[in-house]
Design an enzyme around this catalytic site. Structure first.
Site, mmCIF file in Angstrom:
data_model
loop_
_atom_site.group_PDB
_atom_site.id
_atom_site.type_symbol
_atom_site.label_atom_id
_atom_site.label_comp_id
_atom_site.label_asym_id
_atom_site.label_seq_id
_atom_site.Cartn_x
_atom_site.Cartn_y
_atom_site.Cartn_z
ATOM 1 N N MET A 79 -72.837 -10.575 -12.126
ATOM 2 C CA MET A 79 -73.706 -9.410 -12.275
ATOM 3 C C MET A 79 -73.866 -8.513 -11.008
ATOM 4 O O MET A 79 -74.836 -7.967 -10.929
ATOM 5 C CB MET A 79 -74.961 -9.679 -13.015
ATOM 6 C CG MET A 79 -74.762 -10.566 -14.117
ATOM 7 S SD MET A 79 -76.146 -10.664 -15.282
ATOM 8 C CE MET A 79 -77.277 -11.494 -14.390
ATOM 9 N N GLY A 80 -72.920 -8.741 -10.119
ATOM 10 C CA GLY A 80 -73.067 -7.834 -8.786
ATOM 11 C C GLY A 80 -74.261 -8.649 -7.878
ATOM 12 O O GLY A 80 -74.677 -9.672 -8.102
ATOM 13 N N HIS A 84 -72.806 -12.214 -3.284
ATOM 14 C CA HIS A 84 -72.947 -13.144 -1.959
ATOM 15 C C HIS A 84 -71.995 -14.138 -1.968
ATOM 16 O O HIS A 84 -71.002 -14.076 -2.595
ATOM 17 C CB HIS A 84 -74.543 -13.702 -2.085
ATOM 18 C CG HIS A 84 -74.761 -14.522 -3.230
ATOM 19 N ND1 HIS A 84 -73.997 -15.639 -3.902
ATOM 20 C CD2 HIS A 84 -75.453 -14.299 -4.347
ATOM 21 C CE1 HIS A 84 -74.217 -15.908 -4.918
ATOM 22 N NE2 HIS A 84 -75.192 -15.182 -5.408
ATOM 23 N N GLY A 130 -71.860 -17.139 -2.510
ATOM 24 C CA GLY A 130 -71.513 -17.794 -3.844
ATOM 25 C C GLY A 130 -70.407 -17.286 -4.725
ATOM 26 O O GLY A 130 -69.435 -17.999 -5.156
ATOM 27 N N HIS A 131 -70.433 -16.062 -5.088
ATOM 28 C CA HIS A 131 -69.751 -15.166 -5.862
ATOM 29 C C HIS A 131 -68.391 -15.312 -5.219
ATOM 30 O O HIS A 131 -67.244 -15.597 -5.563
ATOM 31 C CB HIS A 131 -69.990 -13.821 -5.854
ATOM 32 C CG HIS A 131 -71.330 -13.629 -6.775
ATOM 33 N ND1 HIS A 131 -72.451 -13.373 -6.176
ATOM 34 C CD2 HIS A 131 -71.525 -13.860 -7.851
ATOM 35 C CE1 HIS A 131 -73.516 -13.104 -6.865
ATOM 36 N NE2 HIS A 131 -72.919 -13.298 -8.181
HETATM 37 P P1 AMP Z 1 -74.334 -14.117 -11.468
HETATM 38 O O1 AMP Z 1 -73.615 -12.863 -10.826
HETATM 39 O O2 AMP Z 1 -75.585 -14.601 -10.840
HETATM 40 O O3 AMP Z 1 -74.117 -14.037 -13.029
HETATM 41 O O4 AMP Z 1 -73.281 -15.176 -11.051
HETATM 42 C C1 AMP Z 1 -71.744 -14.976 -11.446
HETATM 43 C C2 AMP Z 1 -71.219 -16.249 -11.228
HETATM 44 O O5 AMP Z 1 -71.366 -16.717 -9.759
HETATM 45 C C3 AMP Z 1 -71.745 -17.442 -12.009
HETATM 46 O O6 AMP Z 1 -70.670 -18.147 -12.527
HETATM 47 C C4 AMP Z 1 -72.661 -18.210 -11.019
HETATM 48 O O7 AMP Z 1 -72.596 -19.540 -11.484
HETATM 49 C C5 AMP Z 1 -71.961 -17.968 -9.958
HETATM 50 N N1 AMP Z 1 -72.714 -18.354 -8.740
HETATM 51 C C6 AMP Z 1 -74.120 -17.569 -8.489
HETATM 52 N N2 AMP Z 1 -74.542 -18.152 -7.513
HETATM 53 C C7 AMP Z 1 -73.821 -19.308 -6.862
HETATM 54 C C8 AMP Z 1 -73.672 -19.993 -5.753
HETATM 55 N N3 AMP Z 1 -74.715 -20.179 -4.824
HETATM 56 N N4 AMP Z 1 -72.774 -20.832 -5.652
HETATM 57 C C9 AMP Z 1 -71.632 -20.913 -6.426
HETATM 58 N N5 AMP Z 1 -71.413 -19.942 -7.503
HETATM 59 C C10 AMP Z 1 -72.684 -19.148 -7.772
#
Ligand code: AMP
Length: 282
Positions: A30-31, A34, A36-37
């Site tokens: 969802m943008g 960071h 993690g992404h």
């Molecule tokens: P989001 O943009 O929050 O929907 O996350 C997109 C993807 O990144 C999802 O599969 C999340 O589980 C993953 N994600 C978000 N935060 C982290 C993190 N700290 N470490 C690993 N993956 C993450």
């Protein structure tokens, strides 16, 4: 990196690659990107020939309008990060492209969407299920990458892929944390400095509970200590802190013979809600 805005553009660009036997990996986001992404992207690049990242803030998975409206947006920085990470394609659809009309279908995940995130965020996993199905149908990846950070979402997506026979392999990437233990999250951008400091309590309690469990303490007494730890952090409001089976999300009274267990938690810091989890045996 090529930016694709429509289903047609995705088709036109990817079908040639698919026909020449390149494997396609999808990283849905969802943008407000960071590390993690970017870890998902890194792993995707290792296992897939072509990496497609999608950025779409999916309205149907927000059960709280304010959370949707305040969701962080950092598109210019995101483009730079993705380009630098060697992403091949960014799928950046607008809302009409994904939802030309409101979906009439809703997905019932049974037990999985009735507990923890499912019970505190009614409708959330239905929205996740719908958008992930759409993204899988549009991009038709061979592999898709998701973070362990959203453990219940992983269980939901595996269920979706299994029950609807999506021809895709789901890969789960471990949670990336800041040095102080706080899990990276786009919503961390909404924390003021005091709340950011207070947010450490989430990983602190998770690590503490894990080591107590491994040391043989009963879950009930650990839970009491966890409640006390949260009570001594006035900026945090604990929503849940549960021991669950990692795939099926059954809440456990204690660890017993189970080997695949995790602790999942959610807490508020002001109006910002954060989630995190930890696996007990790895
Ligand atoms: P989001 O943009 O929050 O929907 O996350 C997109 C993807 O990144 C999802 O599969 C999340 O589980 C993953 N994600 C978000 N935060 C982290 C993190 N700290 N470490 C690993 N993956 C993450």
């Amino acid at each position: 990196m090529y930016i694709l805005g429509t289903k047609e553009e995705v088709n036109n660009n990817l079908h040639i690659l698919r026909n020449s036997n390149k494997t396609i990996g999808l990283v849905p986001t969802m943008g407000a990107l960071h590390q993690g992404h970017l870890e998902l992207v890194k792993i995707a690049k290792q296992y897939s020939d072509i990496v497609v990242v999608s950025i779409f803030i999916n309205p149907t998975q927000f059960n709280n309008q304010e959370d949707f409206e305040k969701y962080p947006k950092t598109l210019d920085k995101d483009l730079e990060l993705l380009d630098k990470s060697g992403v091949d394609y960014l799928f950046l659809p607008d809302t009409m492209e994904i939802y030309p009309s409101k979906p009439m279908l809703s997905i019932d995940f049974g037990h999985l969407d009735k507990i923890l995130e499912g019970s505190f965020r009614p409708g959330h996993f239905n929205g996740v299920g719908i958008v992930v199905s759409k993204l899988l149908n549009i991009v038709k990846p061979h592999q898709a990458y998701f973070g362990q950070k959203d453990l219940q979402q992983v269980a939901i997506i595996k269920r979706l892929v299994h029950d609807l026979s999506f021809d895709v392999k789901i890969n789960v990437v471990p949670t990336v944390r800041e040095e102080d233990g706080v899990a990276l999250s786009s919503r961390n951008l909404r924390l003021n400095s005091e709340s950011r400091q207070a947010a450490r309590i989430i990983s602190k309690t998770l690590f503490f509970a894990k080591s107590e469990l491994l040391g043989g303490s009963p879950w009930l007494s650990i839970r009491k200590k966890i409640n006390q730890m949260f009570e001594s952090e006035p900026k945090a409001k604990l929503e849940y802190f549960e021991l669950v089976t990692s795939d099926s999300f059954y809440v456990l009274e204690d660890i017993g013979e189970e080997k695949n267990v995790s602790i999942c938690t959610a807490a508020y810091f002001g109006d910002v809600r954060l989630i995190d989890n930890i696996s007990i045996f790895d």
